[in-house]
Design an enzyme around this catalytic site. Structure first.
Site, PDB file in Angstrom:
ATOM      1  N   CYS A   8       0.644  -1.061   0.109  1.00 50.24           N
ATOM      2  CA  CYS A   8       0.439   0.247  -0.024  1.00 50.24           C
ATOM      3  C   CYS A   8       0.656   1.327   0.420  1.00 50.24           C
ATOM      4  CB  CYS A   8      -1.221   0.135   1.050  1.00 50.24           C
ATOM      5  SG  CYS A   8      -1.621  -1.917   1.438  1.00 50.24           S
TER       6      CYS A   8
ATOM      7  N   CYS B 275     -13.152  -0.171   8.232  1.00 50.91           N
ATOM      8  CA  CYS B 275     -12.062  -0.601   7.602  1.00 50.91           C
ATOM      9  C   CYS B 275     -12.142   0.344   5.685  1.00 50.91           C
ATOM     10  CB  CYS B 275     -12.582  -2.234   6.635  1.00 50.91           C
ATOM     11  SG  CYS B 275     -12.359  -3.086   7.833  1.00 50.91           S
TER      12      CYS B 275
ATOM     13  N   HIS C 202      -9.424   3.408  -1.173  1.00 51.13           N
ATOM     14  CA  HIS C 202      -8.003   3.010  -1.302  1.00 51.13           C
ATOM     15  C   HIS C 202      -7.841   2.468  -2.636  1.00 51.13           C
ATOM     16  CE1 HIS C 202      -4.210   1.811   0.475  1.00 51.13           C
ATOM     17  NE2 HIS C 202      -4.836   0.833   1.113  1.00 51.13           N
TER      18      HIS C 202
END
Ligand SMILES: [Zn+2]
Lengths: 415, 121
Positions: free
Chosen positions: A95, A237, A363
């Site tokens: 990430c 999340c 994301h």
């Protein structure tokens, strides 16, 4: 720790980002998303900029291999931007892929090898279902000793949360304030995946299910917010997203040609830590964040209290708590309480994730670090729109790979 | 070539043994085994067997599983700090285990190998 420095000063002269989204981009591939972000970045440069002006491309893409069955994606993107024969580098650090790409681009200019560099990232994740995405994200953990015994990526942060609750007395209720705050911010960001507050989502889902929720907490405690990995529930999340972001960097002496209002890079830091979470002495802190931030603060000659606005890596609500502590905004163990008190809200003492963060903005793994730079670039130029922080002069970007085996930090200042 | 391989670790797991290495230069304990000491860099290592008993340092119960573990879902995973001082992750076999609980290693045999697990001690 010695103070590192850039031998040549670097500025951001342009930045672009697609909207991050779970459905919007279903007919596009990663290459089209990255070109869209890069075109917007080029357009944002005050004076004419062509991709051919760049001396290199650094691209963060975590798992094109799994998501698009495509390798060699840096060359692909350079080709699609018409940059041949300029060199292109793909960075894979989970990430933190594009956070590392940004650092690599800055170092390429500081070294004298390049004058202008395009850095960025992309992830096209929605080609796979939730199950396959869960398997793919777990590749960023130790395949033998973490995923091999059942750890998912949310599971690792859930473990961090359990240790944080136990050691510091933080609570799940405190974590909810982070999700609520980031959705409030995301509502003001036209690039965010979710431009709705959690109350609005609760009302909408409640209507569908014949349920009425007095407030966010009643909804977040309801079966409509199922556990993913205890103690983390769905709204703890970040979502699965498609998207891309691109940033154009230039040496300070060259930047003048392109803009009168560059955003200066004043400090960068990067650190690695043990691949397995279980090998760390303290599960409630990301040591690599402390190290990378320490390096960046020293280089920039600033302290945490000088930062006006920060984009931190909130892949899970607990991650934002840990980040705001490790970056030095709050004492260890006080990040959850600080968020509950509104100290990280848009009008707080240190606004964190004014763009909605990973939680509400989305994301797309490889795009996230560059997407944060896009936000800080706009904040420091006073063009962030509805979520603008007044008079922001110093901005910080914090990008984490998986559970903290890679962390990058950059500090930017209004030029 | 190092003998301290992932394969060797997994072979020992098959025999219900939890093994890592001990650095003969600095005394650092490691689990699983590695080819060089991640504290001092020495390659002067020796096998070290762990008793597999310890306390839970972190715990989660996973309800969105990895494909490989979907038949167990929901399932617990823990990080355990062993009495020797090293920590390791494992599948959790018992309920009513929380951070601080005492656990001991268990070895779950599957078609493609053994999964390290922990149960109440
Ligand atoms: Zn040693």
């Amino acid at each position: 720790m010695s103070v590192l420095s850039l031998h040549r000063q670097v500025s951001v002269i342009g930045a672009g980002m697609t909207r991050f989204h779970h459905r919007l981009h279903q007919d596009k591939q990663g290459r089209e998303l990255f070109v869209e972000a890069a075109l917007e970045a080029a357009e944002s440069v005050d004076n004419d900029f062509a991709f051919g002006d760049a001396d290199a491309l650094y691209l963060g893409y975590f798992s094109s291999d799994m998501f698009e069955r495509q390798g060699h994606t840096a060359a692909l993107m350079a080709d699609w931007l018409g940059m041949n024969p300029k060199p292109a580098y793909r960075v894979e650090d989970a990430c933190a892929s594009s956070g590392v790409a940004v650092n690599a681009g800055i170092q390429a200019i500081a070294s004298g090898m390049c004058d202008v560099v395009i850095v960025g990232g992309v992830e096209k994740m929605r080609t796979l279902g939730t199950k396959e995405v869960t398997d793919t994200l777990a590749l960023a953990a130790d395949a033998n000793y973490e995923a091999g015994v059942g750890f998912t990526f949310p599971g690792l942060y859930a473990a961090i949360a359990s240790a944080h609750f136990s050691k510091h007395g933080s609570t799940w209720e405190q974590l909810q304030q982070i999700a609520i705050k980031n959705h409030v911010n995301g509502k003001k960001n036209p690039k965010a995946q979710y431009q709705e507050t959690i109350k609005e989502i609760a009302d909408k889902l409640g209507e569908r299910k014949g349920m009425i929720f007095r407030d966010e907490m009643e909804f977040l405690n309801s079966p409509l917010n199922p556990v993913v990995a205890s103690p983390l529930k769905l709204f703890d999340c970040c979502p699965i997203s498609d998207g891309a972001a691109a940033v154009i960097l230039a040496a300070d002496d060259v930047a003048k040609k392109y803009t009168d209002t560059p955003v200066r890079v004043t400090g960068i830091g990067q650190a690695s830590d043990t691949m397995a979470l279980h090998d760390r002495d303290d599960l409630t802190s990301l040591r690599a964040t402390c190290f990378a931030a320490g390096q960046a603060y020293k280089m920039a000659e600033v302290e945490a209290r000088h930062v006006d606005v920060a984009c931190v890596h909130d892949c899970f609500t607990i991650a934002e708590v840990v980040a705001t502590e490790d970056l030095g905004f709050f004492a260890k163990g006080e990040g959850g309480e600080a968020a509950s008190e509104g100290r990280t809200a848009l009008d707080g003492e240190i606004p964190v994730n004014p763009d909605g963060g990973l939680k509400a903005k989305g994301h797309p793994v490889g795009a996230t670090g560059a997407g944060m730079v896009y936000e800080i670039f706009n904040q420091l130029r006073g063009q962030a729109g509805e979520h603008q922080i007044a008079d922001a002069e110093i901005g910080l970007v914090h990008n984490v790979g998986a559970a903290g085996a890679t962390v990058t930090v950059q500090i930017y200042r209004r030029g | 070539m190092t003998e301290y391989t992932v394969k060797a670790y997994k072979d020992h797991l098959m025999n219900e043994e939890l093994v890592g290495v001990e650095c003969k230069s600095c005394g650092h304990l490691m689990l699983p085994p590695r080819p060089l000491c991640n504290k001092c860099g020495s390659m002067d290592l020796g096998w070290r067997q762990y008793m597999g008993k310890g306390a839970v340092a972190a715990k989660t119960v996973i309800t969105v599983p990895l494909t490989r573990f979907q038949d167990r879902c929901p399932y617990g995973v823990v990080i355990v700090t062993l009495d020797e001082g090293v920590s390791i992750s494992g599948l959790l076999l018992d309920e009513n285990i929380d951070v601080g609980s005492r656990v001991e290693a268990a070895y779950v045999k599957e078609e493609d190998g053994v999964v390290l697990a922990f149960k109440a001690a």
